[in-house]
Design a protein around this motif. Structure first.
Motif, PDB file in Angstrom:
ATOM      1  N   PHE A 151       0.965  -1.125   0.326  1.00  0.00           N
ATOM      2  CA  PHE A 151       0.040  -0.168  -0.132  1.00  0.00           C
ATOM      3  C   PHE A 151       1.146   1.061  -0.119  1.00  0.00           C
ATOM      4  N   SER A 152       2.049   1.769   0.815  1.00  0.00           N
ATOM      5  CA  SER A 152       2.724   2.429   0.685  1.00  0.00           C
ATOM      6  C   SER A 152       3.426   2.104  -0.491  1.00  0.00           C
ATOM      7  N   LEU A 153       4.172   1.623  -0.926  1.00  0.00           N
ATOM      8  CA  LEU A 153       4.683   1.718  -2.369  1.00  0.00           C
ATOM      9  C   LEU A 153       3.706   2.189  -3.534  1.00  0.00           C
ATOM     10  N   GLN A 154       1.891   2.037  -3.402  1.00  0.00           N
ATOM     11  CA  GLN A 154       1.081   1.835  -4.595  1.00  0.00           C
ATOM     12  C   GLN A 154       0.673   3.368  -4.227  1.00  0.00           C
ATOM     13  N   HIS A 269      10.919   0.575   5.938  1.00  0.00           N
ATOM     14  CA  HIS A 269      11.186  -1.130   6.924  1.00  0.00           C
ATOM     15  C   HIS A 269       9.817  -1.052   7.916  1.00  0.00           C
ATOM     16  N   PRO A 270       9.550  -2.333   8.118  1.00  0.00           N
ATOM     17  CA  PRO A 270       8.422  -3.210   8.793  1.00  0.00           C
ATOM     18  C   PRO A 270       9.045  -1.877  10.491  1.00  0.00           C
ATOM     19  N   GLY A 271       9.942  -1.780  10.890  1.00  0.00           N
ATOM     20  CA  GLY A 271       9.998  -1.946  12.152  1.00  0.00           C
ATOM     21  C   GLY A 271       9.638  -3.137  12.978  1.00  0.00           C
ATOM     22  N   PRO A 272      10.121  -2.746  14.539  1.00  0.00           N
ATOM     23  CA  PRO A 272      10.921  -1.399  15.266  1.00  0.00           C
ATOM     24  C   PRO A 272      12.289  -1.828  14.198  1.00  0.00           C
ATOM     25  N   PHE A 273      13.234  -0.227  14.129  1.00  0.00           N
ATOM     26  CA  PHE A 273      14.172  -0.391  12.745  1.00  0.00           C
ATOM     27  C   PHE A 273      15.772   0.536  14.094  1.00  0.00           C
ATOM     28  N   LEU A 274      16.874  -0.445  13.404  1.00  0.00           N
ATOM     29  CA  LEU A 274      18.058   0.007  14.110  1.00  0.00           C
ATOM     30  C   LEU A 274      18.715   0.258  13.447  1.00  0.00           C
ATOM     31  N   ARG A 275      18.540   1.919  14.161  1.00  0.00           N
ATOM     32  CA  ARG A 275      19.797   3.009  13.359  1.00  0.00           C
ATOM     33  C   ARG A 275      20.900   2.545  13.850  1.00  0.00           C
ATOM     34  N   GLY A 276      21.822   2.897  12.045  1.00  0.00           N
ATOM     35  CA  GLY A 276      22.731   2.656  12.848  1.00  0.00           C
ATOM     36  C   GLY A 276      22.883   0.709  12.689  1.00  0.00           C
ATOM     37  N   ILE A 277      23.031   0.212  12.475  1.00  0.00           N
ATOM     38  CA  ILE A 277      22.925  -1.057  12.412  1.00  0.00           C
ATOM     39  C   ILE A 277      21.807  -2.010  10.530  1.00  0.00           C
ATOM     40  N   ASP A 278      20.451  -2.210  10.956  1.00  0.00           N
ATOM     41  CA  ASP A 278      19.280  -1.773  10.042  1.00  0.00           C
ATOM     42  C   ASP A 278      19.835  -1.000   8.662  1.00  0.00           C
ATOM     43  N   LEU A 279      18.982   0.042   9.034  1.00  0.00           N
ATOM     44  CA  LEU A 279      19.940   1.169   7.705  1.00  0.00           C
ATOM     45  C   LEU A 279      20.109   2.827   8.900  1.00  0.00           C
ATOM     46  N   SER A 280      20.846   3.537   8.211  1.00  0.00           N
ATOM     47  CA  SER A 280      21.814   4.573   8.494  1.00  0.00           C
ATOM     48  C   SER A 280      20.830   5.736   8.991  1.00  0.00           C
ATOM     49  N   SER A 281      21.103   7.008  10.217  1.00  0.00           N
ATOM     50  CA  SER A 281      19.554   7.388  10.175  1.00  0.00           C
ATOM     51  C   SER A 281      19.247   9.080   9.354  1.00  0.00           C
ATOM     52  N   ALA A 282      20.949   8.622   8.167  1.00  0.00           N
ATOM     53  CA  ALA A 282      20.692   9.982   7.327  1.00  0.00           C
ATOM     54  C   ALA A 282      19.721   9.134   6.224  1.00  0.00           C
ATOM     55  N   VAL A 283      19.121   7.263   6.230  1.00  0.00           N
ATOM     56  CA  VAL A 283      18.884   6.782   5.014  1.00  0.00           C
ATOM     57  C   VAL A 283      17.339   7.530   5.705  1.00  0.00           C
ATOM     58  N   VAL A 284      16.638   7.285   6.845  1.00  0.00           N
ATOM     59  CA  VAL A 284      15.955   6.925   7.620  1.00  0.00           C
ATOM     60  C   VAL A 284      15.492   8.298   7.684  1.00  0.00           C
ATOM     61  N   LEU A 290      10.071   5.557   3.696  1.00  0.00           N
ATOM     62  CA  LEU A 290       8.846   5.535   3.447  1.00  0.00           C
ATOM     63  C   LEU A 290       8.780   5.280   5.273  1.00  0.00           C
ATOM     64  N   VAL A 291       9.636   4.872   5.867  1.00  0.00           N
ATOM     65  CA  VAL A 291       8.975   4.018   7.020  1.00  0.00           C
ATOM     66  C   VAL A 291       8.288   4.480   8.180  1.00  0.00           C
ATOM     67  N   PHE A 292       7.848   6.288   8.274  1.00  0.00           N
ATOM     68  CA  PHE A 292       6.351   6.833   8.806  1.00  0.00           C
ATOM     69  C   PHE A 292       5.117   6.276   8.042  1.00  0.00           C
ATOM     70  N   ASP A 293       5.494   6.848   6.579  1.00  0.00           N
ATOM     71  CA  ASP A 293       4.393   6.850   5.527  1.00  0.00           C
ATOM     72  C   ASP A 293       3.944   4.962   6.062  1.00  0.00           C
ATOM     73  N   GLN A 294       4.716   4.338   6.481  1.00  0.00           N
ATOM     74  CA  GLN A 294       4.429   2.662   6.187  1.00  0.00           C
ATOM     75  C   GLN A 294       3.770   2.555   7.403  1.00  0.00           C
ATOM     76  N   VAL A 295       3.951   3.670   8.554  1.00  0.00           N
ATOM     77  CA  VAL A 295       3.009   3.396   9.810  1.00  0.00           C
ATOM     78  C   VAL A 295       1.675   4.257   9.555  1.00  0.00           C
ATOM     79  N   ALA A 296       1.489   5.169   9.011  1.00  0.00           N
ATOM     80  CA  ALA A 296       0.213   5.537   8.835  1.00  0.00           C
ATOM     81  C   ALA A 296      -0.465   4.884   7.787  1.00  0.00           C
ATOM     82  N   ALA A 297       0.337   3.887   6.789  1.00  0.00           N
ATOM     83  CA  ALA A 297      -0.357   3.287   5.928  1.00  0.00           C
ATOM     84  C   ALA A 297      -0.846   1.696   6.664  1.00  0.00           C
ATOM     85  N   GLY A 298       0.215   1.295   8.278  1.00  0.00           N
ATOM     86  CA  GLY A 298      -1.496   0.436   8.773  1.00  0.00           C
ATOM     87  C   GLY A 298      -2.112   0.664   9.266  1.00  0.00           C
TER      88      GLY A 298
END
Ligand code: CP
Length: 319
Positions: A151-154, A269-284, A290-298
């Motif tokens: 849904f987020s990608l759509q 990222h479906p969350g919960p995400f680990l900044r600096g391990i799964d993806l960097s803060s700069a990417v988040v 779309l990580v917070f768009d995914q939460v709204a899409a939820g």
């Protein structure tokens, strides 16, 4: 009899994405799109599930899934009852079967279950007359998360999924989100890549409909979207990673990796995400994320799921 232009929802339960046809998926996405605007109203409530009872049975921790099911139920005016492992009679040794039969005896319309054991949702679905929605069972499946991701990608791509390249990066071995996403993405014609250390690739992955990578830069080259996953230490029985920092050096998604992807690449990222391990803060925090768009899409997806599954019999009887 089926009326022209009327889509009858035929599924009793939502156990995994592989049970859904393309028409089911697009009907679910269209329903989520229609219901989504309720969340932007001043009064965020409509009466379409008034009188329905939804049980939220979460025996594993959850923030996003549990709260979004709860908000979704309330926005549609359903009544919710929440139970968890620590405050239920599971603590006193009651079996999952008897806990389930106890809940069923109270005649809910729908039970949403999260459980550490793969197959727990199917086990209850076989016992119950009411709908069972799988909110994550062990390593097996997390169908509503995969629907949230689609849904987020759509929202960005429209219905143009065919031929897109999507890579799923991280602990694919222990990820129920990965498994549910692969079948859904394949169904919609997306080419799927997996990228993990060899010790975190799923057993038997060679026969899955995916391309396998162990180098992140190669894996993200020319992709349209990247789905990052968390390393699930709670599901690892043996030390599969010698050093988490070593892992992060090879698999943490950074802005430098994004330079190899398509210019408008999306990061999920479906969350919960680990900044600096799964993806960097700069990417988040980037415009690719779309990580917070995914939460709204939820919330939108779970409104659609609750609506379709808990009014399934009403649809038939209205003919
Ligand atoms: N994505 C997901 O299932 O998150 P929660 O564990 O917070 O519900």
């Amino acid at each position: 009899m089926q009326k022209e232009n009327t889509f009858y929802w035929q599924h009793k339960d939502l156990l995994d994405t592989d049970q859904l046809s393309c028409s089911d998926v697009y009907h679910l996405l269209d329903t989520a799109n229609s219901l989504n605007e309720i969340s932007n109203r001043t009064i965020k409530k409509v009466p379409i599930l008034r009188g329905k009872n939804i049980v939220l049975f979460f025996s594993e921790p959850s923030t996003r899934t549990k709260i979004s099911f709860e908000i979704a139920s309330k926005r549609l005016s359903a009544d919710t009852i929440s139970i968890n492992a620590s405050s239920s009679s599971l603590q006193k040794g009651e079996s999952l079967k008897d806990t389930g039969l106890t809940l069923q005896a109270m005649n809910p319309d729908c039970i949403v279950i999260r459980h550490a054991s793969s197959g727990a949702a199917q086990f209850l679905a076989d016992l119950f007359e009411c709908s069972v929605i799988n909110a994550g069972d062990g390593w097996h499946a997390h169908p509503t998360q995969a629907l949230v991701d689609i849904f987020s990608l759509q929202q960005i791509w429209g219905k143009q999924f065919k031929g897109k390249e999507v890579v799923i990066v991280g602990d694919t071995a222990h990820s129920r989100v990965c498994r549910s996403n692969i079948s859904l993405l394949n169904l919609l014609g997306v080419n799927v890549r997996l990228c993990s250390p060899r010790t975190l690739l799923p057993a038997g992955v060679e026969s899955w409909p995916v391309e396998i990578y162990t180098d992140l830069q190669q894996a993200v080259t020319n992709v349209d979207a990247i789905i990052c996953l968390r390393v699930q230490f709670e599901r690892q029985k043996f030390g599969l990673l010698p050093d988490i920092h070593e892992y992060a050096l090879r698999f943490c998604l950074t802005p430098e990796h994004l330079l190899f992807a398509k210019p408008d690449v999306k990061v999920l990222h479906p969350g919960p995400f680990l900044r600096g391990i799964d993806l960097s803060s700069a990417v988040v925090d980037s415009s690719h994320s779309l990580v917070f768009d995914q939460v709204a899409a939820g919330v939108a997806i779970r409104m659609a799921v609750l609506f379709l599954f808990s009014t399934r019999n009403d649809n038939w009887s209205s003919d």
